[in-house]
Design an enzyme around this catalytic site. Sequence first.
Site, PDB file in Angstrom:
ATOM      1  N   ASP A  57       0.833  -1.203   0.000  1.00 33.21           N
ATOM      2  CA  ASP A  57       0.000   0.000   0.000  1.00 33.21           C
ATOM      3  C   ASP A  57       0.868   1.253   0.000  1.00 33.21           C
ATOM      4  OD1 ASP A  57       0.965  -0.587   2.577  1.00 33.21           O
ATOM      5  OD2 ASP A  57      -0.745   0.324   3.587  1.00 33.21           O
ATOM      6  N   GLU A 113       3.640   0.300   8.167  1.00 35.35           N
ATOM      7  CA  GLU A 113       2.627  -0.508   7.513  1.00 35.35           C
ATOM      8  C   GLU A 113       3.278  -1.279   6.357  1.00 35.35           C
ATOM      9  OE1 GLU A 113      -1.060   1.512   7.293  1.00 35.35           O
ATOM     10  OE2 GLU A 113      -2.108  -0.217   6.473  1.00 35.35           O
ATOM     11  N   TRP A 130     -11.302  -5.915  -1.985  1.00 35.72           N
ATOM     12  CA  TRP A 130     -10.020  -6.446  -1.508  1.00 35.72           C
ATOM     13  C   TRP A 130      -9.944  -7.940  -1.825  1.00 35.72           C
ATOM     14  CZ3 TRP A 130     -11.633  -1.810  -0.343  1.00 35.72           C
ATOM     15  CH2 TRP A 130     -10.714  -0.828   0.002  1.00 35.72           C
ATOM     16  N   GLU A 184      -1.954   9.098  -0.981  1.00 38.52           N
ATOM     17  CA  GLU A 184      -2.987   8.184  -0.488  1.00 38.52           C
ATOM     18  C   GLU A 184      -4.348   8.871  -0.469  1.00 38.52           C
ATOM     19  OE1 GLU A 184      -2.379   6.857   3.538  1.00 38.52           O
ATOM     20  OE2 GLU A 184      -3.765   5.183   3.259  1.00 38.52           O
TER      21      GLU A 184
HETATM   22  C1  BGC Z   1      -3.941   1.069   3.684  1.00 40.03           C
HETATM   23  C2  BGC Z   1      -4.827   1.027   2.483  1.00 40.03           C
HETATM   24  C3  BGC Z   1      -5.669  -0.198   2.643  1.00 40.03           C
HETATM   25  C4  BGC Z   1      -6.579   0.117   3.797  1.00 40.03           C
HETATM   26  C5  BGC Z   1      -7.712  -0.811   4.031  1.00 40.03           C
HETATM   27  C6  BGC Z   1      -4.800   1.288   4.862  1.00 40.03           C
HETATM   28  O1  BGC Z   1      -4.130   1.439   6.041  1.00 40.03           O
HETATM   29  O2  BGC Z   1      -2.926   1.998   3.570  1.00 40.03           O
HETATM   30  O3  BGC Z   1      -4.285   1.338   1.308  1.00 40.03           O
HETATM   31  O4  BGC Z   1      -6.241  -0.723   1.546  1.00 40.03           O
HETATM   32  O5  BGC Z   1      -5.838   0.378   4.963  1.00 40.03           O
HETATM   33  O6  BGC Z   1      -8.128  -0.864   5.334  1.00 40.03           O
END
Ligand code: BGC
Length: 916
Positions: free
Chosen positions: A481, A487, A552, A765
């Site tokens: 992500d 993360e 997802w 983001e």
């Molecule tokens: C991520 C996202 C992800 C999302 C879904 C986030 O913390 O950065 O891109 O898909 O959480 O919960």
Amino acid sequence: MAPPSLTKPTLEHLRGDQLFSGSAEPRISWKFAYDQGTASGWEQNAYEIEVSSATGNKPELFLVESSASVLVPWPRGSLKSRESALVRVRSRGTSDKSRNDYLWTEWSETASIETVLLEKQDWSAQWIASSSKPEPNANGSLQPLRFYKTFDVPSGPVSKARIYISALGVFDVHINGQQVGDEFMAPGWTCYQHRIPYRALDITSLLEAGKQNTVCVEVAEGWYYGRLGFNGGTRFIYGGDELAVIGQIEVHYTSEDSNGSPWTMVTDDSWKATPSAIQQSEIYDGETYDARNEKQNWKLLSLDGSASLNPAKTMSPPKGGLFFAKAPPVRVTETVTPIEVFRSKSGKAIIDFGQNLVGKLLVKNISLPNGERVTFKHAEVMEHGELGTRPLRIAKATDTVVSAGQDIKDWTPRFTFHGFRYVQVDNWPGELPSKDDFVAQVLHTDLQRRGYFNCSNKSVNQLHKNVVWSMRSNFVSIPTDCPQRDERLGWTGDLQVFCPSASFLYDVTGMLSDWLQDVVSEQMEEERGGIPPLVCPDILPKNWPHMPQAIWDDVTVLTPEVLYKYSGDIQLLENHFESMQTWIDKGIDRGPDGLWNSDRWQLGDWLDPRAPPEFPGDGRTDSVLVADAYLVRVTNVISQVCSILGKNDLAAKYGEDAAAHRAAFQDKYISPKGNLMSNSQTGVALAIQHGLYKNKEQLATGTASLNKLVRSSHFHIATGFAGTPIITHALTASGATQLAYRMLLEKTCPSWMYPVSMGATTIWERWDSMLPDGTINPGEMTSFNHYALGAVADWLHGTVAGISPLEPGWKTFRVRPIPGGNLTNAEASFDGPYGLIKVNWVFEEGKLSLKLQVPPNSKAVVILPSETKDTDAPPSELIVGSGLHDFSCAFNPGEWPPLPSMPAHKKAPGTDTIAV
Ligand code: BGC
């Protein structure tokens, strides 16, 4: 006219420069190079493959009557472990000038392939750890270790020498003081509980036969043991806490016969281990190197016999077995030099690289008194004159070097990476550091770039460049992500929505098929009930709800299908069919109407710009409606996949299910006149794109609604993860491409061009990760490097430049550019499975001139924009074969700039918010 020439064949989805294969029967592909003077309309009707073995046996020839040139079957018996083969091909075909007169091409260049250790019993090495491991660091992290072995290699003429190697952690390996290969963070991240990747490396030129040699493997905690995840994260996720390595060196001699076994040296308890001079190296927090603990010539340490080395001990193998990965390695692909070094408001020294990127610093010289330390803190943005570290949450992203009083040359961290544009340097000796003291090394999985886009609008080009940088930054071993905060996880939804854009830009098939295999292995774990992980590898804490989620989890169906479309690899569909079916039949949480259970919380149109910073899922489009629209789509896709795989009964069954879901969707969400319950850009775009309206009248209501929604938002974006990839496509499908251009070019927030106008060099983001006054968005989830909202690149490639796949592997592709906005030119190229496609258009005074290059053995279906009519009749198509083609037509793109919908007494805005 000459037949085309062929490129060097490639095997499976390996890059041309990847020698090693984990497949005993690698499929073979070749492309055609189209040059001026090459026969046009060229089509293959047969091919010949020549396979020679390294042992010098007579080459074998295999003639096959077939038009296939992509992933054709391995023509002879399976390769054994460690076997090498040389492969070249030629192709026979005709051009449109010489039908029935078949000519052979020249032979291609020769590709080399060598299999790795295909059988478990090929491994005689054991996993080893140190018998005396250092105390963990104060924060619980593990100090890296160095493993050594000195060994005599028998004399004789060596034909080849290999090391097969892996680690619990991440490793670098050195033979006789020289680093082997250029991979970083090897062996990468997989679901280690299921499988651990190993590497095969060529060490022929590094080993010395008849002499004493030394091997040194440095291992750090990496993803195996390191802290992973948000809210503090978890260490030692995969169990155990011992850094370990497994390695097998094999030396082959020219005298050996074809069944001869190589001379072998393996990891066992005769190895030695010692702590590294790197005190700690963590993915989120960074690396600390203490030069005071460094030993001279450390890569050759065990040769001098003086050092105090601890014995290694063998250990029982981890749960996950070893496998050989297809993805190319993570390596330094570019170096970036600073554009400026300046003082922050409070006087800190800041280096600005001018580009948000992922990688690490290389510092040319560090000169400090003994015991002094210099620190390098990385961040993506500056906020009010200071380094903006809040978006990193608790990731320290700081590297530290402690001096032993001597100059340290070319220092760079070895087992961490950061997402950054700025670096704050604390305790640099003397004045401000100079720009010449540093470079940034850009790191990512070294995929083959294959797609390019360019147009006459500089801001659109910058947006596209930002998409490419965000892709590079987030394809580091797995698709993530974000690359900077605590993360950096393989969120499946992010990849799912971005996959078409990614597949155009780079050849992602090998890397993503490895990753999807991991998604499947976790999805099929017994306790998961067929629900795929939300992040893969799944390291979410055990108390994190394991819940089914549309978009997802739909990665299991949609991503193999996109990869198939881009690569033509039907095996991908075969391999993933069970996973698709398990998700659809078992994983999805359904209500009595067969749609999603309405009570199920969904991430939905995640990051709709109207969602409050602290609740990114609270967008304006009902999240269950979003999930249900996706459900109709994935059910249709699995039905198509069944047809492709010849599962006709199942194709019919899923086709009926999709029709039933569509009807249920209509009952639940669409009024008889075609008004959608969630009348939002995302809702209506989903209904248009996924064919959810019942009839023409309803569709007309939908397209009129979308038109109104876009005009009344004053061309601002109102979509998140679900709507962003499709909003421009839906406008084009509604005959409102000028509205799509107008949205694309709007500069005020929220829009694609807002970050560009704020100087962004990657995709953010959030639509407003940085607020207009230079304050970072208060949401705790605010990255400046997320590719998901860059999914608009798919529309830039497919509609602005105008090329997109029709038949698998782009055997037939569509050319349908639609000029608009203030663009006077656009071009794209795609070096696909059949060869290089190029398109370029110029739009002047109402006339479009289009140039197109089609590679041999493929076809283009060209639809000129003048053919887009307001009638139901399908547009006329021109089908052309390989060659260079020119087209032109008169074209009226329509109202520009389109007017927003606003109260009559207000003055319509000028054009100053349109990007140029
Ligand atoms: C991520 C996202 C992800 C999302 C879904 C986030 O913390 O950065 O891109 O898909 O959480 O919960």
